[in-house]
Every structure is written in structure tokens, then in C-alpha cells.
Design a protein around this motif. Structure first.
Motif, mmCIF file in Angstrom:
data_model
loop_
_atom_site.group_PDB
_atom_site.id
_atom_site.type_symbol
_atom_site.label_atom_id
_atom_site.label_comp_id
_atom_site.label_asym_id
_atom_site.label_seq_id
_atom_site.Cartn_x
_atom_site.Cartn_y
_atom_site.Cartn_z
ATOM 1 N N VAL A 149 -10.720 5.517 1.941
ATOM 2 C CA VAL A 149 -9.908 4.521 1.263
ATOM 3 C C VAL A 149 -9.665 3.283 2.119
ATOM 4 O O VAL A 149 -9.052 2.327 1.664
ATOM 5 N N TRP A 150 -10.107 3.270 3.365
ATOM 6 C CA TRP A 150 -9.953 2.091 4.207
ATOM 7 C C TRP A 150 -10.946 1.025 3.783
ATOM 8 O O TRP A 150 -12.103 1.303 3.502
ATOM 9 N N LEU A 151 -10.484 -0.213 3.749
ATOM 10 C CA LEU A 151 -11.351 -1.341 3.416
ATOM 11 C C LEU A 151 -11.383 -2.311 4.590
ATOM 12 O O LEU A 151 -10.426 -2.416 5.343
ATOM 13 N N ARG A 152 -12.476 -3.029 4.707
ATOM 14 C CA ARG A 152 -12.625 -4.012 5.768
ATOM 15 C C ARG A 152 -13.084 -5.313 5.148
ATOM 16 O O ARG A 152 -13.998 -5.346 4.343
ATOM 17 N N PHE A 192 -7.601 -2.339 6.293
ATOM 18 C CA PHE A 192 -6.351 -1.818 5.765
ATOM 19 C C PHE A 192 -6.626 -0.727 4.741
ATOM 20 O O PHE A 192 -7.713 -0.609 4.201
ATOM 21 N N ASN A 193 -5.601 0.072 4.516
ATOM 22 C CA ASN A 193 -5.650 1.143 3.546
ATOM 23 C C ASN A 193 -4.903 0.654 2.301
ATOM 24 O O ASN A 193 -3.691 0.489 2.341
ATOM 25 N N PRO A 194 -5.588 0.397 1.199
ATOM 26 C CA PRO A 194 -4.923 -0.174 0.028
ATOM 27 C C PRO A 194 -3.878 0.758 -0.592
ATOM 28 O O PRO A 194 -2.889 0.281 -1.145
ATOM 29 N N ALA A 212 1.737 1.187 -1.666
ATOM 30 C CA ALA A 212 2.976 1.979 -1.722
ATOM 31 C C ALA A 212 4.078 1.307 -0.898
ATOM 32 O O ALA A 212 5.233 1.241 -1.333
ATOM 33 N N ALA A 213 3.740 0.786 0.270
ATOM 34 C CA ALA A 213 4.734 0.110 1.105
ATOM 35 C C ALA A 213 5.252 -1.148 0.422
ATOM 36 O O ALA A 213 6.454 -1.444 0.468
ATOM 37 N N THR A 214 4.383 -1.891 -0.232
ATOM 38 C CA THR A 214 4.799 -3.100 -0.949
ATOM 39 C C THR A 214 5.738 -2.757 -2.090
ATOM 40 O O THR A 214 6.770 -3.415 -2.280
ATOM 41 N N VAL A 215 5.402 -1.732 -2.851
ATOM 42 C CA VAL A 215 6.265 -1.308 -3.958
ATOM 43 C C VAL A 215 7.626 -0.862 -3.439
ATOM 44 O O VAL A 215 8.673 -1.229 -3.999
#
Length: 112
Positions: A20-23, A41-43, A48-51
């Protein structure tokens, strides 16, 4: 013969995406641009942190915390109280820093 799963995972890691990590950024290599200007980052975690962060902010805005105090629930109604904890705590630490580190400030003036 099926492709080796370990080789596929190693290739994904090398190219910047592991599960699930994106670059995002320049192509993966040993250059300065690739190392300094890429974002991994891990979307799922980021979402979840943003929410949670914005949920917490919305809840606090909905409660309506007063600038000069905090709200205390009395008989089902919120009433203001002079207990703004950050101000009380900050005043304590300001006094402590002044008492303990005035010598450092005075001594640092000789360095200029």
C-alpha cells in the motif's frame, strides 16, 4: 512456471511501491534528485490520520470552546469556566524558564 513472489516484491520495493506504500517523484536511482525530492507514503494511514485530525477539529468547533475559559457541563448545559489549562500551564513554564535560564541569556549576550 509461476513468477517468484519474492522477486516481484523486491522489484516493487526497488521501484518505490511496496504493497500500500506509494512513491511520487523522480525515477528511483542513486541520484540526489531521486533521494531528496521523492515522497513515499501510505495512503491508508495518511487518510485515516487526516480523517481523525479533521474529525477532532470539527468536534471541538461544534462544542464551542471559549477563548478565555473552558466549557463545563452542568445539568446538561455547557457553561463557561475560567480554567483555560494551556494558559495556566504556559504561565507556569514561562516563570520556570525565566527562573532557571536567565543566566544563560545574560551569558549569551557576551557572545554577540
Amino acid at each position: 512456471m509461476a513468477e517468484d513472489w519474492c522477486a516481484a516484491a523486491t522489484r516493487r520495493v526497488k521501484h518505490g511501491s511496496d504493497g500500500v506504500w506509494l512513491r511520487f517523484g523522480p525515477p528511483v536511482d542513486e541520484s540526489f534528485m531521486s533521494k531528496m525530492f521523492s515522497i513515499r507514503f501510505n495512503p491508508v494511514t495518511s487518510g485515516a490520520a487526516t480523517v481523525m485530525l479533521f474529525g477532532f477539529v470539527i468536534v471541538l468547533l461544534a462544542i464551542g470552546v471559549d477563548r478565555e475559559g473552558c466549557l463545563v457541563e452542568v445539568d446538561g448545559k455547557f457553561t463557561g469556566s475560567a480554567c483555560f489549562t494551556p494558559r495556566i500551564e504556559f504561565q507556569f513554564w514561562m516563570k520556570w524558564v525565566t527562573d532557571c535560564f536567565t543566566w544563560l541569556y545574560i551569558g549569551s549576550q557576551d557572545c554577540w
